[in-house]
Structures are given as structure tokens and as C-alpha cells.
Design an enzyme around this catalytic site. Structure first.
Site, PDB file in Angstrom:
ATOM      1  N   ASN A 196     -10.386  -0.628  -0.271  1.00  0.00           N
ATOM      2  CA  ASN A 196      -8.928  -0.502  -0.169  1.00  0.00           C
ATOM      3  C   ASN A 196      -8.314  -0.991  -1.485  1.00  0.00           C
ATOM      4  O   ASN A 196      -8.372  -2.186  -1.791  1.00  0.00           O
ATOM      5  CB  ASN A 196      -8.459  -1.354   1.020  1.00  0.00           C
ATOM      6  CG  ASN A 196      -6.949  -1.329   1.210  1.00  0.00           C
ATOM      7  OD1 ASN A 196      -6.200  -0.895   0.337  1.00  0.00           O
ATOM      8  ND2 ASN A 196      -6.490  -1.818   2.344  1.00  0.00           N
ATOM      9  N   HIS A 249      -3.679   6.677   2.625  1.00  0.00           N
ATOM     10  CA  HIS A 249      -4.062   5.384   2.066  1.00  0.00           C
ATOM     11  C   HIS A 249      -5.420   4.997   2.648  1.00  0.00           C
ATOM     12  O   HIS A 249      -5.633   5.081   3.860  1.00  0.00           O
ATOM     13  CB  HIS A 249      -2.998   4.342   2.423  1.00  0.00           C
ATOM     14  CG  HIS A 249      -3.460   2.945   2.185  1.00  0.00           C
ATOM     15  ND1 HIS A 249      -4.015   2.544   0.992  1.00  0.00           N
ATOM     16  CD2 HIS A 249      -3.481   1.850   2.998  1.00  0.00           C
ATOM     17  CE1 HIS A 249      -4.352   1.277   1.073  1.00  0.00           C
ATOM     18  NE2 HIS A 249      -4.048   0.833   2.276  1.00  0.00           N
ATOM     19  N   CYS A 296       0.819  -1.222   0.000  1.00  0.00           N
ATOM     20  CA  CYS A 296       0.000   0.000   0.000  1.00  0.00           C
ATOM     21  C   CYS A 296       0.849   1.268   0.000  1.00  0.00           C
ATOM     22  O   CYS A 296       0.361   2.349  -0.312  1.00  0.00           O
ATOM     23  CB  CYS A 296      -0.929   0.007   1.204  1.00  0.00           C
ATOM     24  SG  CYS A 296      -1.878  -1.492   1.323  1.00  0.00           S
TER      25      CYS A 296
HETATM   26  O1  UT7 Z   1      -4.061  -1.747   3.471  1.00  0.00           O
HETATM   27  C1  UT7 Z   1      -3.121  -2.411   4.235  1.00  0.00           C
HETATM   28  C2  UT7 Z   1      -3.311  -2.166   5.647  1.00  0.00           C
HETATM   29  N1  UT7 Z   1      -4.544  -2.803   6.097  1.00  0.00           N
HETATM   30  C3  UT7 Z   1      -5.215  -2.262   7.066  1.00  0.00           C
HETATM   31  O2  UT7 Z   1      -4.850  -1.199   7.540  1.00  0.00           O
HETATM   32  C4  UT7 Z   1      -6.402  -3.021   7.634  1.00  0.00           C
HETATM   33  C5  UT7 Z   1      -6.405  -2.845   9.124  1.00  0.00           C
HETATM   34  N2  UT7 Z   1      -7.451  -3.596   9.800  1.00  0.00           N
HETATM   35  C6  UT7 Z   1      -8.747  -3.271   9.767  1.00  0.00           C
HETATM   36  O3  UT7 Z   1      -9.143  -2.363   9.061  1.00  0.00           O
HETATM   37  C7  UT7 Z   1      -9.699  -4.002  10.705  1.00  0.00           C
HETATM   38  O4  UT7 Z   1      -8.963  -4.744  11.644  1.00  0.00           O
HETATM   39  C8  UT7 Z   1     -10.685  -4.955   9.964  1.00  0.00           C
HETATM   40  C9  UT7 Z   1     -11.687  -4.147   9.163  1.00  0.00           C
HETATM   41  C10 UT7 Z   1      -9.921  -5.890   9.061  1.00  0.00           C
HETATM   42  C11 UT7 Z   1     -11.475  -5.771  10.986  1.00  0.00           C
HETATM   43  O5  UT7 Z   1     -12.145  -4.926  11.891  1.00  0.00           O
HETATM   44  P1  UT7 Z   1     -12.136  -5.219  13.464  1.00  0.00           P
HETATM   45  O6  UT7 Z   1     -12.974  -4.209  14.117  1.00  0.00           O
HETATM   46  O7  UT7 Z   1     -10.686  -5.289  13.852  1.00  0.00           O
HETATM   47  O8  UT7 Z   1     -12.878  -6.600  13.544  1.00  0.00           O
HETATM   48  P2  UT7 Z   1     -12.341  -7.994  14.100  1.00  0.00           P
HETATM   49  O9  UT7 Z   1     -11.346  -8.576  13.156  1.00  0.00           O
HETATM   50  O10 UT7 Z   1     -11.946  -7.806  15.530  1.00  0.00           O
HETATM   51  O11 UT7 Z   1     -13.649  -8.872  14.036  1.00  0.00           O
HETATM   52  C12 UT7 Z   1     -14.740  -8.581  14.858  1.00  0.00           C
HETATM   53  C13 UT7 Z   1     -15.833  -9.613  14.564  1.00  0.00           C
HETATM   54  C14 UT7 Z   1     -15.327 -11.058  14.547  1.00  0.00           C
HETATM   55  O12 UT7 Z   1     -16.334 -11.851  15.117  1.00  0.00           O
HETATM   56  P3  UT7 Z   1     -16.164 -12.436  16.621  1.00  0.00           P
HETATM   57  O13 UT7 Z   1     -14.924 -13.265  16.544  1.00  0.00           O
HETATM   58  O14 UT7 Z   1     -16.003 -11.218  17.492  1.00  0.00           O
HETATM   59  O15 UT7 Z   1     -17.407 -13.196  16.814  1.00  0.00           O
HETATM   60  C15 UT7 Z   1     -15.245 -11.378  13.072  1.00  0.00           C
HETATM   61  O16 UT7 Z   1     -15.429 -12.744  12.797  1.00  0.00           O
HETATM   62  O17 UT7 Z   1     -16.385  -9.360  13.266  1.00  0.00           O
HETATM   63  C16 UT7 Z   1     -16.399 -10.579  12.514  1.00  0.00           C
HETATM   64  N3  UT7 Z   1     -16.223 -10.263  11.099  1.00  0.00           N
HETATM   65  C17 UT7 Z   1     -17.261 -10.030  10.270  1.00  0.00           C
HETATM   66  N4  UT7 Z   1     -18.593 -10.022  10.474  1.00  0.00           N
HETATM   67  C18 UT7 Z   1     -19.377  -9.720   9.427  1.00  0.00           C
HETATM   68  C19 UT7 Z   1     -15.078 -10.151  10.408  1.00  0.00           C
HETATM   69  N5  UT7 Z   1     -15.335  -9.846   9.134  1.00  0.00           N
HETATM   70  C20 UT7 Z   1     -16.693  -9.762   9.015  1.00  0.00           C
HETATM   71  C21 UT7 Z   1     -17.556  -9.472   7.954  1.00  0.00           C
HETATM   72  N6  UT7 Z   1     -18.893  -9.468   8.215  1.00  0.00           N
HETATM   73  N7  UT7 Z   1     -17.100  -9.201   6.719  1.00  0.00           N
END
Ligand code: UT7
Length: 339
Positions: A296, A266, A126
Site C-alpha cells: 500500500n 487504491h 490515500c
Molecule cells: O490505505 C488506507 C486504508 N487502509 C486499509 O484499507 C486497510 C484495511 N484493513 C486491512 O486491510 C485489514 O484489516 C488488515 C490487513 C490490516 C488486517 O487483516 P484482518 O484480517 O482484519 O486481521 P486482524 O486485524 O483481524 O488480525 C487477525 C489476527 C490477529 O491475531 P488474533 O488477535 O486473532 O490472535 C492479529 O494479531 O492476525 C494477527 N496479525 C498478524 N499475524 C501475523 C496481525 N498482523 C499480523 C502479521 N502477521 N503481520
């Protein structure tokens, strides 16, 4: 003397590199959160509130990364009033190249008929576009290249696992480009700050398809040719490192956060962008955001956002524009431009 005037007089006295054209291309096909709801267990509400994404574009079966890059590059050249034959250097930043080799930049050079250009790719995820303009500026000053075309282009739809809701909702396809020219007194790239930390390589990668795990039936069965990301860890680092990068690059020019007119970060997650703005004391209106439309797009996200800002006349002559990115590698970087 006021900061901006001081910078102008400094620029006029040195060999300067300026952005003389911008352009972007996104594929026609739109994939909304509602479309994704029909394919995997997710919801528009989750995606929107956790990431800010509503839509993303997906390349057609006929389009590869070089096709998107070519279209964005052509627009940037046309906006700069340059012929392809006048370009001395082409750099493509991508982590979804047409093939492992030759470089996508060479394929784009051929498509553009930019016969006089040296062409190569950069793999800095990125942050690739910021690495690209930094490298181009250095080469233009040392190798006497007068013009350069820097493109960030990705077709992530080919490297993500469409069954993995943790990643497939986040990314989109697209390309953005800028033309750089020497001895320009406007739109100057003043400074760039770059960083890398390979100890974080495990956090975001595509494990198979290279020399470590070559493509095999086993690698395909295990889905190792798909992008893998530890989103939570990346998220924590992203805010801290992007804020640090902005401060560093401004400091290199004797500027600070109060001098920023527009921040073009980004586009990884709207929550990251809001936190970065808050920590820099920057009103959210001064932060360019288009993640809702495109998701993204990795190396393409900053040049697409910059091109849109120019098109929408969000940047005025003399503005201090700061670009900042963070991504796989880990890599990070920021550039400060006096528009
Ligand atoms: O471009 C390169 C750099 N990349 C980034 O900067 C990305 C950085 N990371 C992020 O933007 C975030 O961490 C994410 C958007 C990837 C995830 O958000 P989060 O608030 O950190 O969510 P999480 O991974 O902690 O997941 C929370 C919950 C989980 O369920 P449980 O385990 O709490 O029951 C996931 O399974 O949300 C669930 N989940 C979803 N639910 C519905 C994960 N993806 C989805 C989805 N739809 N698509």
C-alpha cells in the site's frame, strides 16, 4: 447513440482536460515478506493471504518523498513531451511530506526547475491523488492554467513502527505522476466525486508531530509519531464506500458499472479489491492490481497503477477507466476517464 460515442461527442464540444503523460518511480530496495519474517513475528503466508502483498519497496537513507516525486514527475513530463518550464501547476498529494512546511510540491518545483508553476500539497491520504486531479481540473478551467503535474508520493517507511506487525507489513514507498493538459480530446477526465468524514479521523492517523502533540521525548517514547490504524474498522468501511463512489461517479456521466473497461483502485488489500469487483459485477481481470509488488503506497498507489497500466498497454483508446480510493480522514473519491 452508444454510450462511448455519446460521451465523445459531448467531450468534443466542451473545454476538456486530458492526461497526456504518466510516470512512476519506486526505490530500488525491495523488502519481501520473507525479509520481514526475519525481523518480526509474521509469515509470508499470513501477509500474502490476508493482504495480497509479497514485496514492497523501501527508500534509501538518501531519499525523501520529494526525491521520489521528482523522479516520477520527470518521467510523466518526458512522456507528455513537455519541458518543466511549461508546467503551470504542481500538486503533490502526500501524508509523508519531506517536512511539515514548506510543501513538498515547492521542493519538487525547485528540483524540476519548473519556475513558472504554482505549487502546493494536498493532505487527503490515500485519496490524495484523486483530490489532486479534481482540484487541478477546476483550477485549469478557472485560472487559465494550461498544464498541470499531479504527483502522489510517499515514504511511509519513515512513519511506520517497524516493530508493529499490524501495520509495518502493509505499506511501501513510491511515487506516481500524471500531466494534465487543456483542450485534449483523448484521455479526458470526465467527472470526479469526492467525500470526507472527519468523525473517522481516529481510525487512521499519526498522532504526534503536529500542533496537538508536538514532538517531545514523551511522544517519541510512546511511539506517537508512528502511523496508527484500526485495520478492521477501516476494512469494513473501505468496501462499502469504494463501491458507492464508483457508482456515484459513473452516474454523474450517465454511465453504470457495465461501462467500466478498467478499474484502478487504491491498492490497500487484495481482499478489499476482490470484494469491490464482486459488488460491481466486474470481472477481476478488469481490475488493475499490483499490490503484490509494492504494498500500500497510499497517495502514490493509483498513479503508480495507472502508469503501469499504460506501460503494459492494458488501457485502449476509448476505454472507460475508473479510479477509486478510500483512506484516512476519512476521505474517499472516484474519477471517470475516457481514455
Ligand atoms: O490505505 C488506507 C486504508 N487502509 C486499509 O484499507 C486497510 C484495511 N484493513 C486491512 O486491510 C485489514 O484489516 C488488515 C490487513 C490490516 C488486517 O487483516 P484482518 O484480517 O482484519 O486481521 P486482524 O486485524 O483481524 O488480525 C487477525 C489476527 C490477529 O491475531 P488474533 O488477535 O486473532 O490472535 C492479529 O494479531 O492476525 C494477527 N496479525 C498478524 N499475524 C501475523 C496481525 N498482523 C499480523 C502479521 N502477521 N503481520
Amino acid at each position: 447513440m452508444k454510450t462511448k460515442e455519446r460521451i465523445k461527442s459531448k467531450i468534443d464540444n466542451q473545454k476538456s482536460i486530458g492526461i497526456t503523460g504518466t510516470g512512476f518511480y519506486v526505490p530500488e530496495k525491495n523488502l519481501s515478506n520473507f525479509d520481514l519474517e526475519k525481523k518480526i513475528e509474521t509469515s509470508d503466508e499470513w501477509i500474502r493471504t490476508r493482504t495480497g502483498i509479497k514485496n514492497r519497496r523501501v527508500a534509501s537513507g538518501r531519499e525523501a518523498t520529494s526525491d521520489l516525486a521528482y523522479k516520477a514527475g520527470k518521467k510523466a513530463l518526458s512522456n507528455a513531451n513537455l519541458k518543466a518550464s511549461e508546467i503551470d501547476l504542481i500538486i503533490v498529494a502526500t501524508l509523508s511530506p519531506d517536512m511539515l512546511f514548506p510543501s513538498t510540491a515547492c521542493i519538487v518545483q525547485h528540483k524540476l526547475k519548473a519556475k513558472n508553476a504554482v505549487a502546493f500539497d494536498i493532505s487527503a491520504a490515500c485519496t490524495g491523488f484523486i483530490y489532486g486531479i479534481s482540484m487541478a481540473k477546476s483550477l485549469m478551467l478557472t485560472n487559465n492554467y494550461k498544464t498541470a503535474l499531479i504527483i502522489g508520493a510517499e515514504v511511509f517507511s519513515r512513519i511506520i513502527d517497524w516493530k508493529d506487525r499490524n501495520t509495518c507489513v502493509l505499506f511501501g514507498d513510491g511515487a506516481g505522476a500524471v500531466v494534465l493538459e487543456k483542450a485534449q480530446n483523448e484521455h479526458n477526465i470526465l467527472s470526479t466525486y469526492l467525500g470526507s468524514d472527519g468523525s473517522g479521523a481516529i481510525l487512521l492517523n499519526q498522532p504526534a508531530g503536529g500542533s496537538k502533540i508536538p514532538a517531545s521525548h514523551e511522544s517519541i517514547d510512546k511511539g506517537l509519531h508512528y502511523l496508527k490504524m484500526d485495520g478492521g474498522e477501516v476494512y469494513k468501511l473501505a468496501v462499502e464506500i469504494m463501491v458507492k463512489s464508483v457508482k456515484k461517479v459513473l452516474n454523474q456521466e450517465g454511465l453504470d458499472e457495465n461501462d467500466i473497461d478498467i478499474l484502478i483502485p487504491h491498492q490497500a488489500n487484495i481482499r478489499i479489491l476482490k470484494k469491490v469487483a464482486m459488488k460491481l459485477n466486474l470481472p477481476i481481470d478488469n481490475v488493475m492490481m499490483n499490490i503484490d509488488k509494492y504494498g500500500n503506497t497510499s497517495a502514490a498507489s493509483i498513479p503508480i497503477a495507472l502508469s503501469e497500466s499504460v506501460m503494459e498497454k492494458k488501457i485502449k483508446k476509448g476505454d472507460i477507466v475508473v479510479l477509486v480510493a478510500f483512506g484516512a480522514g476519512l476521505t474517499w473519491g472516484a474519477s471517470v476517464i475516457r481514455w
